[in-house]
Design a protein around this motif. Structure first.
Motif, short mmCIF file in Angstrom:
data_model
loop_
_atom_site.label_atom_id
_atom_site.label_comp_id
_atom_site.label_asym_id
_atom_site.label_seq_id
_atom_site.Cartn_x
_atom_site.Cartn_y
_atom_site.Cartn_z
N ALA A 168 -27.89 125.19 49.33
CA ALA A 168 -27.97 124.20 48.25
C ALA A 168 -27.89 122.77 48.77
O ALA A 168 -28.03 121.82 47.99
N LEU A 169 -27.69 122.59 50.06
CA LEU A 169 -27.50 121.27 50.66
C LEU A 169 -26.45 120.47 49.88
O LEU A 169 -26.62 119.28 49.59
N SER A 170 -25.36 121.12 49.57
CA SER A 170 -24.32 120.52 48.74
C SER A 170 -23.04 120.18 49.51
O SER A 170 -22.18 119.47 48.98
N ASN A 171 -22.91 120.68 50.73
CA ASN A 171 -21.70 120.42 51.50
C ASN A 171 -21.69 118.99 52.04
O ASN A 171 -22.74 118.47 52.44
N PRO A 172 -20.52 118.35 52.07
CA PRO A 172 -20.46 117.00 52.62
C PRO A 172 -20.68 116.96 54.13
O PRO A 172 -21.08 115.94 54.68
N VAL A 173 -20.44 118.10 54.81
CA VAL A 173 -20.61 118.17 56.26
C VAL A 173 -21.68 119.21 56.59
O VAL A 173 -21.49 120.40 56.36
N ALA A 233 -26.86 110.30 58.17
CA ALA A 233 -28.32 110.22 58.26
C ALA A 233 -28.98 111.36 57.49
O ALA A 233 -29.95 111.15 56.75
N LEU A 234 -28.46 112.58 57.65
CA LEU A 234 -29.04 113.73 56.96
C LEU A 234 -28.88 113.61 55.45
O LEU A 234 -29.82 113.92 54.69
N HIS A 235 -27.73 113.17 54.98
CA HIS A 235 -27.52 113.00 53.53
C HIS A 235 -28.38 111.86 52.99
O HIS A 235 -28.92 111.97 51.88
N ASP A 236 -28.50 110.78 53.75
CA ASP A 236 -29.37 109.68 53.30
C ASP A 236 -30.81 110.15 53.18
O ASP A 236 -31.52 109.79 52.21
N LEU A 237 -31.27 110.95 54.14
CA LEU A 237 -32.63 111.49 54.06
C LEU A 237 -32.77 112.40 52.84
O LEU A 237 -33.76 112.29 52.09
N HIS A 238 -31.80 113.27 52.64
CA HIS A 238 -31.84 114.20 51.52
C HIS A 238 -31.91 113.48 50.18
O HIS A 238 -32.60 113.93 49.25
#
Length: 347
Positions: free
Chosen positions: A12-17, A330-335
């Motif tokens: 779900a790409l929901s984890n903060p890490v 970076a990954l969360h900003d991209l998401h």
């Protein structure tokens, strides 16, 4: 060495890490043609998010923990005994695949279709780290004008965009139209490649104002907002006929159906983005004579060609730098659509 390591999938790409910044063993030379690269920049790609989601589990043999990062550039740190054309300290960019060069596909230059290969960041450890093991066949020396951190995303995003745009440019004539769906990390590169290789008018379609602005800065002639009326607007701009070439960097949701609708009869639809499906009645394929073309990452010679364009200033990357320890940000900003162009991790 330090690395950002994936330990668990997150569908779900929901984890903060997503990844953990930690100490791991340095990569080691395994064979005479191996090369160790000290990473100067590692691109952050949407494919990395797909790996985290677990989408690639059905395609490759991937064991966790795993180091992401398939867009890599830096400096030669160590060489296998069989490598004589490189020296320690050379600034380099890495073609994303490691291949032996022995199979027929490799000898034809199509290394991405090699019988046997390693893909750092996908099925072996990649460049979200201080050092990377790759192969001598993958290495391209950089000219003095280009810094590793400024060109690292070209090894996949740039190369993939270049391959699709190059194919399209071969049949696009002055006065004809090319539509680019998606002006993000790949699309803004594809626009510049089209501008450098052909004289067609370029229409960009995107839902984000930030991306549309970037597209116009990169040379798009028309910017169309993906707000539900984009097909009608493209048909209006092309006098009701559609574009001779449509390059779809999205490839999911309703982008596929709309991309095909924007393609004129006897035109070409180039699919680059993935996650969706192509569903078209066979009678429509017959009556329209449209050609659908799949596009994988490009070849080693094509990466050399792209570096030539970059060296000439004809293709530049919009990048945002992050420290390696900030890989999660970076990954969360991209998401969440916060990256203008490409994100790059710098150790």
């Amino acid at each position: 060495m330090k690395a950002a390591v994936l330990h668990d999938y997150d569908e779900a790409l929901s984890n903060p890490v997503f990844v953990t910044y930690e100490d791991v063993p340095d990569p080691a030379i395994k064979g005479p043609n191996d090369v160790i690269v000290r990473i100067g920049g590692a691109g952050v790609c949407r494919t990395d998010l797909h790996v985290i989601e677990g989408i690639w589990r059905s395609k490759v043999d991937l064991a966790l923990p795993h180091i992401l990062g398939h867009e890599n550039a830096g400096w030669i740190e160590a060489l296998g005994k069989g490598v004589t054309h490189l020296k320690v300290g050379d600034p380099v960019i890495c073609h994303p695949l490691i291949t032996s060069g022995h199979c027929l596909a490799c000898r034809r230059g199509e290394d991405m279709h090699a019988d046997e290969s390693e893909f750092p960041g996908i099925n072996v450890n990649g460049g979200y780290a201080q050092y990377l093991r790759t192969g001598a066949r993958s290495i391209i020396k950089l000219p003095e004008t280009l810094s590793p951190k400024d060109v690292a995303p070209h090894t996949d995003a740039g190369l993939t965009a270049y391959r699709a745009a190059k194919k399209a440019s071969r049949h696009l004539l002055p006065g004809e139209f090319a539509v680019v769906i998606g002006a993000g990390g790949l699309g803004h590169i594809g626009i510049q490649v089209l501008r450098a290789l052909c004289a067609a008018q370029i229409i960009i379609v995107d839902r984000a104002d930030m991306a549309l602005k970037l597209a116009q800065e990169c040379g798009a002639d028309f910017a169309v907002k993906a707000d539900g009326s984009e097909v009608d607007e493209v048909l209006r701009l092309t006098k009701g006929k559609g574009a001779e070439a449509v390059i779809d960097f999205v490839g999911e949701g309703d982008a596929v159906a709309k991309g095909l609708a924007m393609t004129r009869n006897a035109g070409f639809y180039y699919i680059v983005g993935y996650g969706g499906k192509i569903d078209i009645p066979t009678i429509d394929m017959i009556t329209s004579e449209k050609t659908i073309v799949g596009n994988l990452v490009g070849t080693y010679p094509e990466l050399i060609e792209l570096m030539a364009l970059a060296d000439q200033g004809k293709v530049t990357l919009a990048t945002r730098e992050y420290r390696l320890e900030d890989a999660n940000t970076a990954l969360h900003d991209l998401h969440h659509g916060k990256v203008r162009g490409r994100a790059v991790l710098v150790p």
